[in-house]
Motif scaffolding. Structure first.
Motif, PDB file in Angstrom:
ATOM      1  N   GLN A   1     -40.605  82.710  -5.158  1.00 24.89           N
ATOM      2  CA  GLN A   1     -41.349  83.927  -4.850  1.00 24.89           C
ATOM      3  C   GLN A   1     -40.624  84.715  -3.771  1.00 24.89           C
ATOM      4  O   GLN A   1     -41.051  84.813  -2.628  1.00 24.89           O
ATOM      5  CB  GLN A   1     -42.773  83.567  -4.409  1.00 24.89           C
ATOM      6  CG  GLN A   1     -43.738  84.733  -4.409  1.00 24.89           C
ATOM      7  CD  GLN A   1     -44.001  85.271  -5.796  1.00 24.89           C
ATOM      8  OE1 GLN A   1     -44.316  84.526  -6.703  1.00 24.89           O
ATOM      9  NE2 GLN A   1     -43.845  86.573  -5.970  1.00 24.89           N
ATOM     10  N   SER A   2     -39.472  85.236  -4.169  1.00 21.45           N
ATOM     11  CA  SER A   2     -38.655  86.004  -3.232  1.00 21.45           C
ATOM     12  C   SER A   2     -38.043  87.198  -3.954  1.00 21.45           C
ATOM     13  O   SER A   2     -37.637  87.080  -5.110  1.00 21.45           O
ATOM     14  CB  SER A   2     -37.534  85.134  -2.651  1.00 21.45           C
ATOM     15  OG  SER A   2     -36.721  85.879  -1.769  1.00 21.45           O
ATOM     16  N   THR A   3     -37.972  88.311  -3.262  1.00 17.44           N
ATOM     17  CA  THR A   3     -37.350  89.485  -3.875  1.00 17.44           C
ATOM     18  C   THR A   3     -35.832  89.440  -3.770  1.00 17.44           C
ATOM     19  O   THR A   3     -35.127  90.044  -4.564  1.00 17.44           O
ATOM     20  CB  THR A   3     -37.833  90.781  -3.200  1.00 17.44           C
ATOM     21  OG1 THR A   3     -37.479  90.736  -1.809  1.00 17.44           O
ATOM     22  CG2 THR A   3     -39.330  90.949  -3.351  1.00 17.44           C
ATOM     23  N   THR A   4     -35.324  88.696  -2.782  1.00 13.25           N
ATOM     24  CA  THR A   4     -33.892  88.793  -2.489  1.00 13.25           C
ATOM     25  C   THR A   4     -33.309  87.422  -2.155  1.00 13.25           C
ATOM     26  O   THR A   4     -34.039  86.432  -1.989  1.00 13.25           O
ATOM     27  CB  THR A   4     -33.652  89.784  -1.335  1.00 13.25           C
ATOM     28  OG1 THR A   4     -32.261  90.063  -1.224  1.00 13.25           O
ATOM     29  CG2 THR A   4     -34.187  89.247  -0.021  1.00 13.25           C
ATOM     30  N   TYR A   5     -31.978  87.342  -2.030  1.00 13.27           N
ATOM     31  CA  TYR A   5     -31.271  86.078  -1.902  1.00 13.27           C
ATOM     32  C   TYR A   5     -30.132  86.237  -0.905  1.00 13.27           C
ATOM     33  O   TYR A   5     -29.500  87.284  -0.827  1.00 13.27           O
ATOM     34  CB  TYR A   5     -30.751  85.611  -3.274  1.00 13.27           C
ATOM     35  CG  TYR A   5     -31.868  85.574  -4.293  1.00 13.27           C
ATOM     36  CD1 TYR A   5     -32.629  84.439  -4.484  1.00 13.27           C
ATOM     37  CD2 TYR A   5     -32.193  86.716  -5.019  1.00 13.27           C
ATOM     38  CE1 TYR A   5     -33.688  84.415  -5.374  1.00 13.27           C
ATOM     39  CE2 TYR A   5     -33.254  86.715  -5.919  1.00 13.27           C
ATOM     40  CZ  TYR A   5     -33.994  85.563  -6.093  1.00 13.27           C
ATOM     41  OH  TYR A   5     -35.048  85.561  -6.963  1.00 13.27           O
TER      42      TYR A   5
ATOM     43  N   TYR B   1     -28.094  85.287  -8.316  1.00  8.98           N
ATOM     44  CA  TYR B   1     -29.272  86.124  -8.093  1.00  8.98           C
ATOM     45  C   TYR B   1     -29.054  86.937  -6.830  1.00  8.98           C
ATOM     46  O   TYR B   1     -28.627  86.420  -5.803  1.00  8.98           O
ATOM     47  CB  TYR B   1     -30.520  85.249  -7.941  1.00  8.98           C
ATOM     48  CG  TYR B   1     -30.679  84.273  -9.082  1.00  8.98           C
ATOM     49  CD1 TYR B   1     -31.254  84.666 -10.272  1.00  8.98           C
ATOM     50  CD2 TYR B   1     -30.214  82.954  -8.962  1.00  8.98           C
ATOM     51  CE1 TYR B   1     -31.374  83.783 -11.337  1.00  8.98           C
ATOM     52  CE2 TYR B   1     -30.340  82.062 -10.010  1.00  8.98           C
ATOM     53  CZ  TYR B   1     -30.913  82.486 -11.198  1.00  8.98           C
ATOM     54  OH  TYR B   1     -31.019  81.610 -12.246  1.00  8.98           O
TER      55      TYR B   1
ATOM     56  N   TYR C   1     -31.270  90.127  -6.562  1.00 10.06           N
ATOM     57  CA  TYR C   1     -32.507  90.890  -6.406  1.00 10.06           C
ATOM     58  C   TYR C   1     -33.387  90.577  -7.613  1.00 10.06           C
ATOM     59  O   TYR C   1     -32.920  90.594  -8.751  1.00 10.06           O
ATOM     60  CB  TYR C   1     -32.207  92.391  -6.322  1.00 10.06           C
ATOM     61  CG  TYR C   1     -33.349  93.221  -5.775  1.00 10.06           C
ATOM     62  CD1 TYR C   1     -33.908  92.916  -4.541  1.00 10.06           C
ATOM     63  CD2 TYR C   1     -33.867  94.287  -6.480  1.00 10.06           C
ATOM     64  CE1 TYR C   1     -34.956  93.656  -4.028  1.00 10.06           C
ATOM     65  CE2 TYR C   1     -34.913  95.055  -5.986  1.00 10.06           C
ATOM     66  CZ  TYR C   1     -35.457  94.734  -4.748  1.00 10.06           C
ATOM     67  OH  TYR C   1     -36.501  95.473  -4.240  1.00 10.06           O
ATOM     68  N   SER C   2     -34.660  90.286  -7.379  1.00 12.54           N
ATOM     69  CA  SER C   2     -35.528  89.800  -8.447  1.00 12.54           C
ATOM     70  C   SER C   2     -35.959  90.872  -9.437  1.00 12.54           C
ATOM     71  O   SER C   2     -36.691  90.582 -10.380  1.00 12.54           O
ATOM     72  CB  SER C   2     -36.774  89.116  -7.854  1.00 12.54           C
ATOM     73  OG  SER C   2     -36.446  87.819  -7.403  1.00 12.54           O
ATOM     74  N   ARG C   3     -35.494  92.104  -9.243  1.00 13.30           N
ATOM     75  CA  ARG C   3     -35.717  93.132 -10.267  1.00 13.30           C
ATOM     76  C   ARG C   3     -34.824  92.911 -11.475  1.00 13.30           C
ATOM     77  O   ARG C   3     -35.106  93.394 -12.567  1.00 13.30           O
ATOM     78  CB  ARG C   3     -35.477  94.535  -9.675  1.00 13.30           C
ATOM     79  CG  ARG C   3     -35.623  95.661 -10.687  1.00 13.30           C
ATOM     80  CD  ARG C   3     -35.889  97.001 -10.027  1.00 13.30           C
ATOM     81  NE  ARG C   3     -34.957  97.316  -8.963  1.00 13.30           N
ATOM     82  CZ  ARG C   3     -33.742  97.851  -9.138  1.00 13.30           C
ATOM     83  NH1 ARG C   3     -33.290  98.092 -10.346  1.00 13.30           N
ATOM     84  NH2 ARG C   3     -32.983  98.129  -8.103  1.00 13.30           N
TER      85      ARG C   3
ATOM     86  N   ASN D   1     -34.328  86.173 -11.613  1.00 11.93           N
ATOM     87  CA  ASN D   1     -35.027  85.308 -10.672  1.00 11.93           C
ATOM     88  C   ASN D   1     -34.912  83.874 -11.188  1.00 11.93           C
ATOM     89  O   ASN D   1     -35.007  83.644 -12.396  1.00 11.93           O
ATOM     90  CB  ASN D   1     -36.491  85.750 -10.578  1.00 11.93           C
ATOM     91  CG  ASN D   1     -37.353  84.784  -9.806  1.00 11.93           C
ATOM     92  OD1 ASN D   1     -37.795  83.782 -10.350  1.00 11.93           O
ATOM     93  ND2 ASN D   1     -37.601  85.092  -8.543  1.00 11.93           N
TER      94      ASN D   1
ATOM     95  N   GLY E   1     -36.762  98.064 -14.400  1.00 11.56           N
ATOM     96  CA  GLY E   1     -37.398  97.090 -13.520  1.00 11.56           C
ATOM     97  C   GLY E   1     -38.583  96.349 -14.110  1.00 11.56           C
ATOM     98  O   GLY E   1     -39.464  95.905 -13.376  1.00 11.56           O
TER      99      GLY E   1
ATOM    100  N   SER F   1     -42.720  88.442 -13.608  1.00 14.21           N
ATOM    101  CA  SER F   1     -42.894  87.965 -12.236  1.00 14.21           C
ATOM    102  C   SER F   1     -42.598  86.466 -12.165  1.00 14.21           C
ATOM    103  O   SER F   1     -42.766  85.742 -13.156  1.00 14.21           O
ATOM    104  CB  SER F   1     -44.332  88.215 -11.766  1.00 14.21           C
ATOM    105  OG  SER F   1     -45.225  87.324 -12.409  1.00 14.21           O
TER     106      SER F   1
END
Length: 424
Positions: A30-34, A53, A55-57, A60, A270, A274
């Motif tokens: 559950q993260s948008t970024t890495y 990874y 960005y989770s857009r 993921n 996008g 999820s």
């Protein structure tokens, strides 16, 4: 993972392999970024020179596990998890088609898909040419021209329960060099593998049988890796440099469609699944093979019951020997024909409503293909926006009731139908 495992094993095992000391099932990332300590590592990711990874857009880890499982089940080279089945269909079209192009579609498709193709795509300059799935191959082929980018179909049409003649469409697609896309939602790879019958792209509303809970909205696109874009003049966007990726030519890549779909369409729209829904769908699909066996056996018993009921005018389920699509179903779906059926009440739409409201176990809802039995009246709901002519083309008369048979005890399902029919 070994490629020759049986499908029921892949349902349980594919998509995620933990390393020593890691969680046995894929954790929810559950993260948008890495984080990456090296600048070049990030640059290589943005240039598609390495996998990972950022960005989770776009991607993921949790969603990737589910993507990998569905791709393995379908025999594909790449899966792309989307926010819904409709977004999966939309992104698939946008990957190959733009203003001035056209696609072909069976007229007997889900109402939301029909509206997308007939109303929304034309606003973006993409024409959809509908065909009767039972029409002769020559009639369908006449709709193809130099701007045709896709032939879209459903393995089992929702709600008309039309079974696709794969070989007929595959022959047309291969002859003309057109991408053949199949929505396999209602059959699932457990009952039918479109790749084995000539399809190039598979789409799922994973909210249905794949998840099974009715808990997680989602869709999946599977690139089957068997369509050659290289040198195909019908697809210049795959053969010309993409300046947004420093001149990358997608047709030169091992995974052409899947890379372009994620790198361009998912990047810009996008519409990714999820992480939470990816996790729920992943663990739900563990039991897919078991559930499809039960859905199919239950539906076969229910169909046989309804066929002999005096208040039922007609019934569509491919398990019935006299069904129009029985032979096709035995060819393409010999191990089971799924839990979806449609039938006609002897009477009006008002009688349909009276019947559905009298049901006690089976619920009325805008969903299909989860563990619970449910019904809907498509002409007044999912297909409400269609004209009378379009309803006829889609195979949706006003007395049609769509029944999704769940995994409850079949005797209880039949008893509920019986008590509701007695009230008509």
């Amino acid at each position: 993972m070994r490629k020759n495992y049986k499908l029921d094993t892949l349902c349980v095992q594919a998509g995620y392999s933990p390393k020593s000391g890691e969680a046995r099932i894929p954790p929810i990332s559950q993260s948008t970024t890495y984080f990456y300590p090296k600048t070049q590592e990030m640059a290589d990711l943005f240039d598609l020179k390495s996998n990972g990874y950022f960005y989770s857009r776009l991607a993921n880890p949790t969603v990737a596990a589910f993507e990998g499982k569905v791709a393995a089940l379908e025999g594909g080279v790449c899966g792309i998890g989307c926010a819904s089945g409709m977004s999966a269909t939309s992104l698939s079209v946008f990957t190959v088609a733009g203003s001035g192009d056209n696609i072909l579609s069976s007229s007997a498709v889900y109402g939301g898909t029909y509206n997308l193709f007939s109303t929304t795509l034309p606003k973006l300059g993409i024409e959809c040419r509908f065909f009767d799935p039972d029409a002769p191959a020559e009639e369908i082929e006449k709709l193809i021209d130099g701007k045709t980018k896709m032939i879209f179909t459903e393995t089992v049409a929702n709600p008309a329960i039309v079974v696709l003649d794969f070989e007929k469409i595959a022959k047309i697609a291969n002859k003309r060099g057109v991408l053949f896309a199949v929505d396999n939602t209602l059959a699932t790879p457990v009952l039918c593998r479109p790749k084995e019958w000539g399809a190039h792209l598979v789409i799922h509303s994973s909210s249905k049988y794949l998840d099974g809970h009715a808990a997680a909205l989602g869709g999946v696109i599977v690139d089957l890796g068997n369509f050659n874009f290289k040198g195909n003049k019908r697809y210049p966007s795959f053969n010309e440099p993409d300046e947004s990726y420093h001149g990358l030519v997608y047709a030169d890549l091992p995974v052409a469609f899947g890379t372009k779909c994620r790198a361009q369409m998912m990047r810009d729209f996008g519409a990714i699944m999820s992480p939470q829904n990816g996790f729920i769908s992943y663990i739900g699909s563990d039991t897919l093979a078991l559930r499809m066996e039960r859905h199919s056996s239950n539906a076969k018993k229910v169909a046989a019951y309804l066929k002999n009921h005096p208040k039922i005018e007609w019934i569509n389920h491919p398990s019935l020997p006299d069904n129009k699509y029985h032979k096709l179903a035995m060819k393409y779906m010999p191990d089971g024909q799924g839990g979806m059926m449609s039938f006609g009440i002897k009477g009006t739409a008002a009688e349909c409503a009276k019947f559905m409201e009298a049901l006690q176990l089976i619920t009325q809802e805008t969903h299909v293909a989860d563990v619970r039995s449910c019904v809907l009246h498509p002409a007044s709901t999912t297909h409400r926006q269609l004209s009378e002519e379009d309803l006829k083309a889609a195979g949706v008369p006003h007395n049609l009731i769509r029944l999704s048979v769940g995994i409850e005890n079949p005797d209880d399902i039949i008893a509920d139908l019986e008590q509701a029919l007695e009230k008509l």
